[in-house]
Design an enzyme around this catalytic site. Sequence first.
Site: not given
Lengths: 505, 179
Positions: A115, A202, A237, A294
């Site tokens: 990340k 954040e 999610h 991918r």
Amino acid sequence: MRKLLIANRGEIAVRIVRACREMGISPVAVYSECDRAAAHVRMSDEAYAIGPSAPRESYLRIDRLIDAAAQSGADAVHPGYGFLAENADFAAAVRDAGLTFIGPTPEAIATMGSKTAARAAAIRAGVPVVPGSETALDARVSDAELVSLAASIGYPVLVKAVAGGGGRGMRTVHAPADLAAAVRAARSEAGTAFGDSTVYLERRLVRPRHIEVQLLGDLHGTVLPFVERECSIQRRHQKVVEETPSPVVSPALRARMTSAAAAVAKTVGYTNAGTIEFLLDEDGRFYFLEMNTRLQVEHPITEMVTAQDLVHWQIRIARGEPLDLDPAALLAPHGHAIECRIYAEDPDNNFLPSPGRIVSLRTPDGPGIRDDSAASAGLDVPIFYDPLISKLVAWAGSRPLAIARMRRALGEYLVTGIKTTVPFFTWLLAQPEFVEGRFHTTYLDEVLASRAGRPFVESSDEVEDVAAIAAAIHTALSAPANGSHGNGRAAAGRWKTDARLEGLR
Amino acid sequence: MHYEVEIGGRLRRIDITRSGDDFAVAIDGRTRQITATRIDAHQWSLLVSAPGKSDTPGRRVTYDVAISVDPAGALTVHVGSTPVAVIVNGRRRWGPGDKRHDGAGAGSGPQRVAAPMPGKVVRVLVAQGEVVRARQPLVVVEAMKMENELRAGRDGTVSEIHAREGVSVEAGALLIVIQ
């Protein structure tokens, strides 16, 4: 490339088998114990057992996959999605075995899999990331420094544990006065839960959309982005409906998002198929979220509106062919496409997995419908894997027509023996928020919570009458050979008696 | 022939008189004409007349129906793509080989809550002897990285708890019994 081993199962393995056939390449399947008779095995030219049903003993065993490739004489390996598709060690093992990996380099997989490294790549490319503190904040950072940092990030701000997960050590702060207390609480909670009390800040995006950009990169430095996919309809999610183009992305915004996506990919020298995910806020600002290195589950909708075959391109890129495509055409969608992920889950029981044997299966067909599936009647949906039965895709000239077509197709879909999410999609596609394109990433969870378990199937009296009549007739006429209805012989006997009595009347 | 069919708690009394593929079906006293043509072991095509006093008595509505037993053993009739759970003559559970076993469902008898897939028991949300309501979450099982709540099928009292937090369970493992 003459023979390709597919290191996967289910609908994506079938999808890759089909691409191989179309390109004159011999497809090789691998299978776990419970998948011996699965569609991908039967459709391939060769098939190799790789172990017991649990994924970690079969589809996640790099050694057995490499052995199967060697045994078959395959010269390439396609990882599909899931399982080992984003495992840099697997890509490296394939390369080290002298085979072609249909995907990016192990180095690109490793970089974009982290990340922080992916975020750094986006920043290098000049692409906005969700605003936040670049370094971890330990107890030495003063309250005044926190307030000044939060002001530069913008409220509402999320205080997140660096080592966090599952929402623990996380606080939302709306005003500077609450910041210091929230940071103290988050540090304490994070310290207890993870043994690491450092936090970072954040920006908390309000009602963001999930918009992603498919891209292809060849081995000659060309990276081409495709029209965006809208993936904001998510349950916990997990994407459940995807569509393209997004109902809220203008051509101008599309131009900015797709060139940002291409810039991130070029920064890491990305090759083959990949997807850059963004969050789009209510003011039309977008932020890099992450990259999937991918083929995506939802790739068919992009194929439907661009007339390109992404799996063909993956193979062609791996063979060294250049991307000789018109970049403008890839950003000008022809019509609209929607995908519903049909799962073996019981929507009326909190989406509990519903694996088991499919008794009857009738798949939708006709204009604009594509059903990517590996399910068949008489076979089980195994308990060991993602219970995806089908990716049902509807294409039409416009979004309203695509929705109408999807609703028509859902009405044709019949899966008996197990529960599926077909009734849920029938409900969802009739919701005004969906029809009008007014939704964001938490829309579905919010509306499901507000329904409080109310059933998705609300059959009319007439439908229930017909069901009752059908059940009675079926019970009366079913022979004992039909294991589900053991009273058939007795019933048949009674029919004769009844018929005779009627004859006497 | 007489049948009692329960759907969503409502009982329908059905009397069938057969003549080849044609059936006269009295449903709660209203007679309807049905043509039933079998497609395969599980599927039928029905042509159904309008009910009772209709403006268009000659109207014939076509329905594709499919009949199956779901994993919980309940009989399900799909009318088109709409699944409808039915109980015929009070029978709640149908299974492979036609072994009768009591269990989940909206009826009487103990409800046996079993793991639908292999996984790990994350939380047990009820205690022995606790009175529970239909749809109340009982136990949380984690499988495929998702937490799945198993809920009560109906009102009752928790009589047995076999689930232990943190313990891995196989598919079909008995977790909780409700009387």
